[in-house]
Design an enzyme around this catalytic site. Structure first.
Site, PDB file in Angstrom:
ATOM      1  N   TYR A 165       8.911  -0.459  -7.978  1.00 17.04           N
ATOM      2  CA  TYR A 165       8.623  -1.358  -6.853  1.00 17.04           C
ATOM      3  C   TYR A 165       9.643  -2.493  -6.812  1.00 17.04           C
ATOM      4  CZ  TYR A 165       5.713  -3.622  -3.328  1.00 17.04           C
ATOM      5  OH  TYR A 165       5.245  -4.164  -2.155  1.00 17.04           O
TER       6      TYR A 165
HETATM    7  N1  LIG Z   1      -0.216  -5.469   0.159  1.00 16.64           N
HETATM    8  C1  LIG Z   1       0.638  -6.347  -0.281  1.00 16.64           C
HETATM    9  O1  LIG Z   1       0.249  -7.344  -0.915  1.00 16.64           O
HETATM   10  C2  LIG Z   1       2.107  -6.193  -0.014  1.00 16.64           C
HETATM   11  C3  LIG Z   1       2.967  -7.226  -0.419  1.00 16.64           C
HETATM   12  C4  LIG Z   1       4.328  -7.102  -0.170  1.00 16.64           C
HETATM   13  C5  LIG Z   1       4.803  -5.976   0.474  1.00 16.64           C
HETATM   14  N2  LIG Z   1       3.949  -4.987   0.847  1.00 16.64           N
HETATM   15  C6  LIG Z   1       4.513  -3.826   1.522  1.00 16.64           C
HETATM   16  O2  LIG Z   1       3.826  -3.587   2.729  1.00 16.64           O
HETATM   17  C7  LIG Z   1       4.036  -2.241   3.120  1.00 16.64           C
HETATM   18  C8  LIG Z   1       2.712  -1.656   3.526  1.00 16.64           C
HETATM   19  O3  LIG Z   1       1.874  -1.557   2.379  1.00 16.64           O
HETATM   20  P1  LIG Z   1       0.320  -1.934   2.399  1.00 16.64           P
HETATM   21  O4  LIG Z   1       0.133  -2.984   1.380  1.00 16.64           O
HETATM   22  O5  LIG Z   1      -0.122  -2.145   3.772  1.00 16.64           O
HETATM   23  O6  LIG Z   1      -0.288  -0.601   1.743  1.00 16.64           O
HETATM   24  P2  LIG Z   1      -1.304   0.498   2.306  1.00 16.64           P
HETATM   25  O7  LIG Z   1      -1.396   1.510   1.216  1.00 16.64           O
HETATM   26  O8  LIG Z   1      -2.561  -0.137   2.782  1.00 16.64           O
HETATM   27  O9  LIG Z   1      -0.551   1.121   3.559  1.00 16.64           O
HETATM   28  C9  LIG Z   1       0.629   1.871   3.394  1.00 16.64           C
HETATM   29  C10 LIG Z   1       0.641   3.012   4.389  1.00 16.64           C
HETATM   30  O10 LIG Z   1       1.897   3.702   4.219  1.00 16.64           O
HETATM   31  C11 LIG Z   1       1.634   5.102   4.248  1.00 16.64           C
HETATM   32  N3  LIG Z   1       2.680   5.827   3.524  1.00 16.64           N
HETATM   33  C12 LIG Z   1       2.851   5.895   2.184  1.00 16.64           C
HETATM   34  N4  LIG Z   1       3.878   6.711   1.891  1.00 16.64           N
HETATM   35  C13 LIG Z   1       4.355   7.162   3.079  1.00 16.64           C
HETATM   36  C14 LIG Z   1       5.401   8.063   3.433  1.00 16.64           C
HETATM   37  N5  LIG Z   1       6.146   8.671   2.492  1.00 16.64           N
HETATM   38  N6  LIG Z   1       5.639   8.292   4.739  1.00 16.64           N
HETATM   39  C15 LIG Z   1       4.875   7.692   5.693  1.00 16.64           C
HETATM   40  N7  LIG Z   1       3.854   6.860   5.417  1.00 16.64           N
HETATM   41  C16 LIG Z   1       3.601   6.600   4.117  1.00 16.64           C
HETATM   42  C17 LIG Z   1       0.268   5.256   3.610  1.00 16.64           C
HETATM   43  O11 LIG Z   1      -0.335   6.498   3.945  1.00 16.64           O
HETATM   44  C18 LIG Z   1      -0.470   4.043   4.146  1.00 16.64           C
HETATM   45  O12 LIG Z   1      -1.135   4.340   5.358  1.00 16.64           O
HETATM   46  C19 LIG Z   1       4.691  -1.550   1.927  1.00 16.64           C
HETATM   47  O13 LIG Z   1       6.075  -1.439   2.150  1.00 16.64           O
HETATM   48  C20 LIG Z   1       4.408  -2.512   0.791  1.00 16.64           C
HETATM   49  O14 LIG Z   1       5.349  -2.404  -0.244  1.00 16.64           O
HETATM   50  C21 LIG Z   1       2.610  -5.075   0.612  1.00 16.64           C
END
Ligand SMILES: NC(=O)c1ccc[n+]([C@@H]2O[C@H](COP(=O)([O-])OP(=O)(O)OC[C@H]3O[C@@H](n4cnc5c(N)ncnc54)[C@H](O)[C@@H]3O)[C@@H](O)[C@H]2O)c1
Length: 256
Positions: free
Chosen positions: A159
Site C-alpha cells: 500500500y
Molecule cells: N478508506 C480510507 O481510509 C482510504 C484512505 C486513503 C485512500 N483510500 C483509497 O480510496 C480508494 C477507495 O477505497 P475505499 O476505502 O473506498 O475501499 P472500498 O473497499 O470500500 O472500495 C473499493 C472499491 O474498489 C473496487 N475494486 C477493488 N479492486 C478493483 C479492481 N481491480 N478493479 C476494479 N475495482 C476494484 C472494490 O470492489 C470496491 O468496490 C482506494 O484507492 C484506497 O486506497 C482509502
C-alpha cells in the site's frame, strides 16, 4: 455538473460510491465501474440519479486492455468530462503488526497491491487520457492516500509503495497531458469509514488507532470527500493540475 459525464472506478463501495453520490447530486451523469459485479449492481440500485443517468460497467482495472476497452466504450456513448481513478485495495497488514513487517513480507499481497493500486491506476489514466485527447479537455483525479505522502505504520509495504508511486504519477501525468488540455490531480484521504479493511463493523480499537492519527480525532465518512472530488472534477478547478490535495482531518499536520 449538469450535462457532464464522469466515470468512477471502484464505484461500488466506499469513497468511489461517495464520489458518485456527490456527482449525481450536482447534476452529472455517471458511469460506475467496479470489479465486484454484485456489489456494483446493489450500489447502483441505491443511488438517486437526480437529473443525470447511471450506467454500470464491470471491469478489473489491473487488466490494462480491459479497462481501456471499457473506458473507450463509455466515452463513445458520451464524451467523458472527468475520470476518477479510485479503485484500490489494502494489500496486507500494516508494519505495526508482526506479520506486516519486512521480515515476513507477503510478496503475493505486495504484488496484488501494486497490480491494482499502481498498474490499475496507470491503466485508467491512460485509457481516460486516450478518450479525452480528441476532445482536448478533461479532468483526471487519482485517489492517492496520506500513506503515499509519508510513512504510515498502519499500512503495509504494498500500500505504502503503490500510493507513494501514485503521488508522483499524478505529477508525471500532469506534465505529459497538459498540452492536450487534460488536468491531472490527486486526492489524499486520511482514514475514512469504507470497506477497504473488510465488510462489517470496524474493530473499535482499530477505529481509535486511526482516529488518534488525525487532529480532528475521528475517522471520516464518505460524504466528506465529495467537496474535493467535485472541485477537481469541475471547471471550478480549471487552473489546478499536478497536485495531490489532502482531505485528512489534519493528519499530515499533526504528529502521532
Ligand atoms: N478508506 C480510507 O481510509 C482510504 C484512505 C486513503 C485512500 N483510500 C483509497 O480510496 C480508494 C477507495 O477505497 P475505499 O476505502 O473506498 O475501499 P472500498 O473497499 O470500500 O472500495 C473499493 C472499491 O474498489 C473496487 N475494486 C477493488 N479492486 C478493483 C479492481 N481491480 N478493479 C476494479 N475495482 C476494484 C472494490 O470492489 C470496491 O468496490 C482506494 O484507492 C484506497 O486506497 C482509502
Amino acid at each position: 455538473m449538469d450535462d457532464r459525464h464522469v466515470l468512477v472506478t471502484g464505484a461500488a463501495s466506499g469513497l468511489g460510491l461517495g464520489i458518485v453520490e456527490g456527482l449525481l447530486q450536482c447534476g452529472a451523469s455517471v458511469t460506475m465501474l467496479d470489479v465486484d459485479a454484485d456489489q456494483l449492481a446493489r450500489s447502483a440500485a441505491t443511488v438517486d440519479p437526480a437529473g443525470g443517468t447511471v450506467t454500470t460497467r464491470v471491469c478489473d482495472v489491473s487488466r490494462a486492455d480491459e479497462v481501456h476497452a471499457v473506458v473507450t466504450a463509455a466515452a463513445a456513448e458520451r464524451p467523458l468530462d472527468a475520470v476518477f481513478a479510485n479503485a484500490g485495495i489494502a494489500g496486507g497488514p500494516g508494519v505495526n503488526t508482526p506479520e506486516g513487517r519486512v521480515y515476513d513480507l507477503d510478496w503475493a499481497a505486495f504484488d496484488a497491491a501494486l497490480a491494482v493500486n499502481l498498474v490499475g491506476t496507470l491503466a485508467t489514466v491512460r485509457a481516460a487520457a486516450s478518450a479525452m485527447r480528441p476532445v482536448g479537455r478533461g479532468s483526471i483525479v487519482v485517489t492517492v492516500s496520506t500513506a503515499g505522502l509519508r510513512a504510515d505504520s498502519m499500512v503495509g509495504y504494498g500500500y505504502s509503495a503503490s500510493k507513494g508511486a501514485l503521488a508522483n504519477l499524478v505529477r508525471q501525468a500532469a506534465v505529459d497531458l497538459a498540452p492536450d488540455g487534460i488536468r491531472v490531480n490527486g486526492i489524499a484521504p486520511g482514514p475514512f469509514h469504507t470497506n477497504i479493511g473488510g465488510r462489517g463493523p470496524i474493530d473499535p480499537a482499530v477505529e481509535q488507532a486511526w482516529a488518534d492519527t488525525v487532529l480532528l480525532g475521528r475517522m471520516a465518512v464518505r460524504q466528506e470527500l465529495q467537496g474535493m472530488a467535485l472541485l477537481l472534477a469541475s471547471d471550478a478547478s480549471s487552473f489546478m493540475t499536478g497536485t495531490v490535495y489532502p482531505v485528512d482531518g489534519g493528519a499530515l499536520a499533526g504528529a502521532f
